[in-house]
Every structure is written in structure tokens, then in C-alpha cells.
Design an enzyme around this catalytic site. Structure first.
Site, short mmCIF file in Angstrom:
data_model
loop_
_atom_site.label_atom_id
_atom_site.label_comp_id
_atom_site.label_asym_id
_atom_site.label_seq_id
_atom_site.Cartn_x
_atom_site.Cartn_y
_atom_site.Cartn_z
N ASN A 8 -13.01 46.84 -26.13
CA ASN A 8 -11.55 46.85 -26.11
C ASN A 8 -11.15 47.18 -24.68
O ASN A 8 -11.31 48.31 -24.22
CB ASN A 8 -10.98 47.88 -27.09
N GLU A 35 -7.73 43.49 -27.24
CA GLU A 35 -6.55 43.92 -26.47
C GLU A 35 -6.54 43.31 -25.07
O GLU A 35 -6.41 44.03 -24.07
CB GLU A 35 -6.45 45.45 -26.40
N TYR A 109 -9.73 42.87 -34.02
CA TYR A 109 -8.97 44.05 -33.58
C TYR A 109 -8.10 44.49 -34.75
O TYR A 109 -7.01 43.98 -34.97
CB TYR A 109 -8.14 43.66 -32.35
N ASP A 151 -12.80 46.46 -32.33
CA ASP A 151 -12.11 47.73 -32.47
C ASP A 151 -11.61 47.81 -33.91
O ASP A 151 -10.64 47.15 -34.24
CB ASP A 151 -10.97 47.80 -31.46
N ASN A 153 -10.60 50.61 -35.31
CA ASN A 153 -9.60 51.68 -35.36
C ASN A 153 -9.81 52.65 -36.51
O ASN A 153 -8.84 53.27 -37.00
CB ASN A 153 -8.18 51.10 -35.38
N ASP A 253 -9.41 52.92 -22.36
CA ASP A 253 -9.66 54.13 -23.16
C ASP A 253 -10.84 53.92 -24.13
O ASP A 253 -11.33 54.89 -24.71
CB ASP A 253 -8.41 54.63 -23.88
N HIS A 254 -11.30 52.68 -24.28
CA HIS A 254 -12.50 52.38 -25.08
C HIS A 254 -13.68 52.04 -24.16
O HIS A 254 -13.47 51.59 -23.04
CB HIS A 254 -12.26 51.17 -25.97
#
Length: 263
Positions: A8, A35, A109, A151, A153, A253-254
Site C-alpha cells: 500500500n 492506494e 484494497y 491491504d 485493513n 504508512d504501510h
DNA sequence: ATGGCTCGTTCGACGAGA
């Protein structure tokens, strides 16, 4: 050997130099990005081609979300599911041709789900659960060796977050999300390659908040996953979490996941 | 214990992330 990576990237245009660095360092055959935050015509196609990743399947949209699968081995797009039924670009599926031939690679995602873990108070949470339930019905009918990455989540196991008890009511680790994801896993007998190769409770975070205080305290979560069909999973020879990218300058951030398959 | 950063939108807040 076929090496598959997933990341991501939180804006591919902003971080193309970091993607290039990862591609040189890990040399995957295929990279699945989530993303990308751009439309197809804004995707840095030429930069990938110069690195040898000439095969590109992009499912983008303006500003948000978006996925892309780039490869140095031939592949063919075979699906583009809208599991939320709202037009957001959150999935693309390809079939690998040549090495690894026949493997289907699904790049997804899953929606974050908003702040409040309650369908009534927060429609986004319901959309997240519905998205996974549609994936479950899809997975129930799969009949080809498939690798699904991306991702998700959701941090499914107690050891996939820094503090299980503290996160039971935090979207990404609530029991209803974990149970919904479990049903998706059972529907096809998916093998969680992360925990196959880094057994619980081994350290396996893939995301840390941008907020400096949380980052400093190493409050990570395992939100990114690679799940293989039962017949494909035994071919996985190595699996790595490339944690160091989180300390690169202006990082996502990933962090990326990489799996090598003997195929 | 902590929504305290970061992104794309498009020029300045704002929605969204998780």
C-alpha cells in the site's frame, strides 16, 4: 521461482522513487500496489517500464483508492470486481502467463471502515463488512490456484496488534471484523502466508500510524496480507515483511510484503 | 491512554485514512 510483492504505497506518484528502490532491492517479478491515488492516465507507467515492469494493469480513480499490478513477466487482466457496488477502484485480478503460468493474482484494497464499529452509526463500517461478505461468496466458487494480496485493513490475530485488549473496539481489530474475515478464509481454505512463515506470535506488523507518538512506541498492526489457495501455499518458499521502508524519508504508512514461489 | 500526521483536492481548509 516467481516472486510476488504487495505494497500500500499511499500515492504512487509521490513515492515512485521509493517504489523503484524496492524493485531494485527485492527484484520481485510482480508488484501489487494499493492506494495509488491517481487515474490510469496519471500512473507513472514509463518509470515502471524503464525498470523492466512493462506489463501493467491499472484500476485507478481520481484522488482516492486505486490499485495497480505491474510485472516483468507477461500477465493478462481477468477481473475488476466492485465488491462495494459503489464504483470505487479497489480490486484488479490478473492471470500470470509464462513462469507461474496459470496462477491468478488478486490485488485488493478492503475499505478502512470509518471510525465507529457500528453499522447503524457509521455506514462505512457496514460497507466494509458487506465488501468482505461479497468476497466470501466469490471465493466460495473459486476453482483455480489463486493468490490474493493487499491491504485488508484488518489485523486478525491477537498478536497482530500491539495491544489486543485496547484495540477490541477499534476498527481494524473488532471481533465482528475478525469473524467476517474468518468466514472469507474458510470459504476457500485460504492459507495466511504471513503466519505460515512467521508463526504467531512473531513480530509481523505492516502498518504504523503517521502520528509520531504512536510510531515511536512501535504501535503497529498487521493489516496487509497474502493469502494462497491450499494447492498453491506449499509452493511458497520465503516470505518477508520489508519493515525498513517505514524509516525511509517521507514513507508510506504501510510496508511491503514479498513472497517467493517455487513454480 | 491519547485522532497529536499525511494525502489529494487545488491554493486553503477539508474529507479521508485506520
Amino acid at each position: 521461482m516467481v516472486t510476488i510483492a504487495s505494497w500500500n504505497i499511499n500515492s504512487v506518484r509521490l513515492r515512485m522513487s521509493q517504489v523503484a528502490r524496492l524493485l531494485v532491492q527485492e527484484a520481485p517479478d510482480v508488484l501489487c500496489l494499493q492506494e495509488i491515488k491517481c487515474q490510469e492516465h496519471q500512473f507513472p507507467a514509463e518509470a515502471f517500464a524503464e525498470l523492466g515492469y512493462v506489463h501493467q494493469v491499472i484500476h485507478g480513480q481520481k484522488g482516492y483508492h486505486g490499485v495497480a499490478t505491474v510485472s516483468r513477466i507477461p500477465l493478462r487482466e481477468c477481473s475488476r470486481h466492485d465488491w462495494q457496488d459503489n464504483g470505487e477502484a479497489r480490486h484488479v485480478g490478473v492471470e500470470l502467463l509464462g513462469p507461474g503460468g496459470g496462477m491468478v493474482l488478486e490485488n485488493v484494497y478492503i475499505p478502512a471502515g470509518g471510525d465507529t464499529p457500528d453499522r447503524e452509526a457509521n455506514p462505512k463500517f457496514g460497507q466494509k463488512l458487506d465488501f468482505i461478505e461479497r468476497m466470501t461468496r466469490w471465493a466460495d466458487a473459486l476453482d483455480r490456484p489463486t493468490l490474493i494480496v493487499g491491504d485488508f485493513n484488518i489485523a486478525p490475530l491477537d498478536c497482530d496488534v500491539y495491544d489486543h485488549k485496547a484495540l477490541l473496539k477499534v476498527v481494524s481489530h473488532t471481533p465482528v471484523e475478525v469473524e467476517t474475515l474468518d468466514r472469507f478464509r474458510y470459504a476457500h481454505g485460504w492459507v495466511d502466508l504471513g503466519r505460515e512463515h512467521i508463526p504467531a506470535p512473531g513480530r509481523c506488523y505492516s502498518w504504523w500510524s503517521y502520528r509520531a507518538y504512536w510510531r515511536k512506541k512501535d504501535q503497529g498492526r498487521r493489516l496487509d496480507h497474502m493469502w494462497a489457495s491450499p494447492e498453491l501455499a506449499p509452493h511458497a518458499r520465503a516470505h518477508r515483511v520489508i519493515e525498513e521502508t517505514r524509516d525511509w524519508e517521507q514513507p508510506s504508512d504501510h510496508v511491503p510484503l514479498v513472497t517467493e514461489f517455487a513454480l
